[in-house]
Design an enzyme around this catalytic site. Structure first.
Site, PDB file in Angstrom:
ATOM      1  N   GLU A   1      29.742 -21.114  37.793  1.00 30.29           N
ATOM      2  CA  GLU A   1      29.069 -21.961  39.311  1.00 30.29           C
ATOM      3  C   GLU A   1      29.139 -23.541  38.924  1.00 30.29           C
ATOM      4  O   GLU A   1      28.064 -24.025  39.307  1.00 30.29           O
ATOM      5  CB  GLU A   1      27.783 -21.126  40.412  1.00 30.29           C
ATOM      6  CG  GLU A   1      28.542 -19.685  40.297  1.00 30.29           C
ATOM      7  CD  GLU A   1      26.939 -19.463  41.317  1.00 30.29           C
ATOM      8  OE1 GLU A   1      27.024 -18.298  42.327  1.00 30.29           O
ATOM      9  OE2 GLU A   1      25.904 -19.384  40.893  1.00 30.29           O
TER      10      GLU A   1
ATOM     11  N   GLU B   1      31.159 -12.961  42.093  1.00 28.50           N
ATOM     12  CA  GLU B   1      30.028 -11.994  42.856  1.00 28.50           C
ATOM     13  C   GLU B   1      29.159 -12.055  43.467  1.00 28.50           C
ATOM     14  O   GLU B   1      30.045 -12.193  44.957  1.00 28.50           O
ATOM     15  CB  GLU B   1      28.719 -13.480  41.519  1.00 28.50           C
ATOM     16  CG  GLU B   1      28.822 -14.015  40.546  1.00 28.50           C
ATOM     17  CD  GLU B   1      27.274 -14.945  40.119  1.00 28.50           C
ATOM     18  OE1 GLU B   1      26.858 -15.018  40.686  1.00 28.50           O
ATOM     19  OE2 GLU B   1      27.482 -15.641  38.920  1.00 28.50           O
TER      20      GLU B   1
END
Length: 359
Positions: free
Chosen positions: A162, A263
């Site tokens: 991320e 995710e």
């Protein structure tokens, strides 16, 4: 007669030339090409605590076997540089990766480049690298990446977790030092290419807001990668699946790279199974059409998978920590804030949402 044969031969020769000049036809992805993943990074820690799992028939079974049985074909595993308690370190990750391969599933390695959690709000350097100057940090990224790859032997790799705002802060902060961020990222990728030139490499962005500008920066910086990875949680990234689909389509058109939702998760209840506060406990944080029930969770996941499959570059999704149950007991205040978003009920029995993994 001979003249007709010559004309026919000439006609087929032209067809052959034309076929050679056309762009190659992209093969249609098969069921096994589509990533049906599960991030099971917490599993060794939970197993060490004696946690057991049950399949949908209430038969006790190893968690990895439950996922494999339901159609999961890839397991994502995070790796931390020098974790305080050893969990998610290279040794544990390599052992889990070997077990995953023995079950016939593939390994997706997720480099955090930190000693702990890395996400858009925190990207701390490993303590061992804190005093390194910039040239030494570049070398450390390359050497460490290659070393871990050689030990874990993954099928796919994610360079950074991320990394919307860069990684290895402050040196690799995207907002403050975009060129350094790109160069550090390239070193991790260069190490992955050196390890296995054919292995797929992902760059991971959390959410959809800002994603188009971000991947355009990577393109203009000539970052060499294969897969766009996006996190999508309604709590943080919006409750519109239409907006998600639109951004995915734009990214596909702009970059011609395969896209994976790296995710995802969704609650099956608003209840608690320990005394640790849950990240999702309010129905306002989820989609109104998909309630926090077992069937609501399943319906959302199948709808999300359908959206990915309909994108011409959509190549899969991965459920984040679907086995992170309340493994420390009902009174624990440091247990799981995720137990109501797993794919197991509060008795650790597999839920209908496992249908996400069907071929």
């Amino acid at each position: 007669m001979q003249k007709h044969l010559i004309l026919i031969a000439f006609f087929f020769t032209l067809l052959g030339c034309d076929a050679q000049n056309q762009e190659p036809v992209q093969p249609t992805p098969t069921a096994d090409d589509f990533v049906r993943g599960a991030d099971l990074s917490f599993l060794p820690e939970m197993e060490a605590a004696g946690t057991v799992f049950f399949d949908a028939n209430n038969q006790q079974m190893e968690a990895l076997s439950i996922f494999q049985k339901n159609g999961c074909n890839m397991v994502r595993i995070r790796v931390w540089h020098t974790p305080a308690k050893g969990h998610s370190g290279t040794t544990e990750v390599a052992a889990l990766a070997q077990r995953v391969r023995e079950k016939g599933m593939k390994v997706w390695l997720d480099f955090h480049y930190s000693d702990t959690w890395a996400d858009p709000g925190q990207q701390a350097k490993p303590a061992a690298w804190a005093a390194l100057g910039y040239p030494a940090l570049l070398k450390a990224v390359y050497d460490y990446t290659k070393e871990v790859l050689e030990k874990v032997k993954p099928d796919m790799v994610q360079i950074g977790n991320e990394i919307n705002n860069g990684f290895l802060w402050p040196t690799g902060n995207y907002g403050d030092h975009p060129t350094q961020f790109a160069e550090l990222l390239k070193e991790g990728i260069r190490a992955a290419r050196a390890y296995d030139p054919k292995m797929k490499i992902m760059v991971h962005f959390a959410g959809i807001e800002g994603a188009e500008k971000y991947y355009q920066f990577l393109k203009s910086s000539q970052v060499d990668y294969d897969l766009i990875g996006l996190s999508y949680y309604p709590k943080w990234h919006g409750k519109s699946l239409d907006s998600l689909a639109t951004v995915m389509s734009r990214l596909a058109d702009a970059h011609e790279k395969d896209i994976i939702l790296a995710e995802i998760a969704y609650p099956f209840t608003s209840g608690w199974n320990d005394n640790t506060g849950n990240i999702i406990g309010d129905n306002d944080l989820i989609l109104p059409d998909y309630p926090a029930t077992e069937e609501g969770q399943k319906a959302f996941l199948l709808r999300l998978r359908s959206r990915v499959e309909k994108n011409r570059k959509g190549r899969g999704l991965c459920y984040w920590e679907p086995a992170w149950v309340a493994y420390k007991g009902k009174t624990a205040t440091d247990g799981s804030p995720w137990e109501n978003q797993t794919l197991f009920d509060f008795q650790n029995k597999a839920l209908p949402g496992m249908e996400l993994y069907k071929k």
